[in-house]
Write a protein that holds these residues in place. Sequence first.
Motif, PDB file in Angstrom:
ATOM      1  N   TYR A 116       0.898  -1.102  -0.135  1.00 37.27           N
ATOM      2  CA  TYR A 116       0.007   0.014   0.208  1.00 37.27           C
ATOM      3  C   TYR A 116       0.775   1.233  -0.058  1.00 37.27           C
ATOM      4  N   ASP A 131       3.924  -0.312   4.149  1.00 35.50           N
ATOM      5  CA  ASP A 131       2.465  -0.662   4.681  1.00 35.50           C
ATOM      6  C   ASP A 131       1.932  -1.564   3.738  1.00 35.50           C
ATOM      7  N   THR A 137      -0.503  -5.427   3.251  1.00 35.55           N
ATOM      8  CA  THR A 137      -1.638  -6.220   3.514  1.00 35.55           C
ATOM      9  C   THR A 137      -1.487  -7.487   3.027  1.00 35.55           C
ATOM     10  N   VAL A 175      -1.403  -4.089   7.431  1.00 31.27           N
ATOM     11  CA  VAL A 175      -2.472  -3.166   7.588  1.00 31.27           C
ATOM     12  C   VAL A 175      -3.837  -4.064   6.829  1.00 31.27           C
ATOM     13  N   PHE A 176      -4.868  -3.750   7.330  1.00 28.00           N
ATOM     14  CA  PHE A 176      -6.093  -4.196   6.616  1.00 28.00           C
ATOM     15  C   PHE A 176      -7.129  -3.261   6.068  1.00 28.00           C
ATOM     16  N   GLU A 177      -6.732  -2.142   6.242  1.00 25.98           N
ATOM     17  CA  GLU A 177      -7.551  -1.107   5.673  1.00 25.98           C
ATOM     18  C   GLU A 177      -6.803  -0.262   4.772  1.00 25.98           C
ATOM     19  N   PRO A 178      -7.265  -0.063   3.645  1.00 27.38           N
ATOM     20  CA  PRO A 178      -8.336  -0.528   3.121  1.00 27.38           C
ATOM     21  C   PRO A 178      -8.326  -1.997   2.726  1.00 27.38           C
ATOM     22  N   GLU A 179      -9.336  -2.663   2.906  1.00 28.74           N
ATOM     23  CA  GLU A 179      -9.307  -4.374   2.631  1.00 28.74           C
ATOM     24  C   GLU A 179      -9.020  -4.339   1.151  1.00 28.74           C
ATOM     25  N   TRP A 180      -8.166  -5.461   0.883  1.00 26.27           N
ATOM     26  CA  TRP A 180      -7.655  -5.859  -0.292  1.00 26.27           C
ATOM     27  C   TRP A 180      -8.762  -6.453  -1.226  1.00 26.27           C
TER      28      TRP A 180
END
Length: 105
Positions: free
Chosen positions: A35, A48, A50, A84-89
């Motif tokens: 990201y 960052d 995911t 990180v998980f925001e935004p979701e992939w």
Amino acid sequence: MENEFLKIEEEIVKALKTVYDPEIPVNIYDLGLIYKVDIDEETNVRIDMTFTAPNCPAADFIIEDVRQKTECIDGVKSAQINLVFEPEWDKDMMTEEAKLELGLL
């Protein structure tokens, strides 16, 4: 100085394109799992990233691979990898090449 940062960032992208999830035949960069890549004035790198799913069984292995390959780049002082998980992939984050490789085009 900005030229040096761009060169380091280019080398980081090259390195990230050599990191694969063992279950997916496409590198993590083209999958859209990276990201953000930040480089500070002291050439510390912060990435960052995911995963395609929060419970990825290879997460520790992949994160360590990203850290090691980033820290091996000339000029990089240290690398911090943030999961990180925001935004979701989702699959729209993949490059066209990745979609083609996975038969999604």
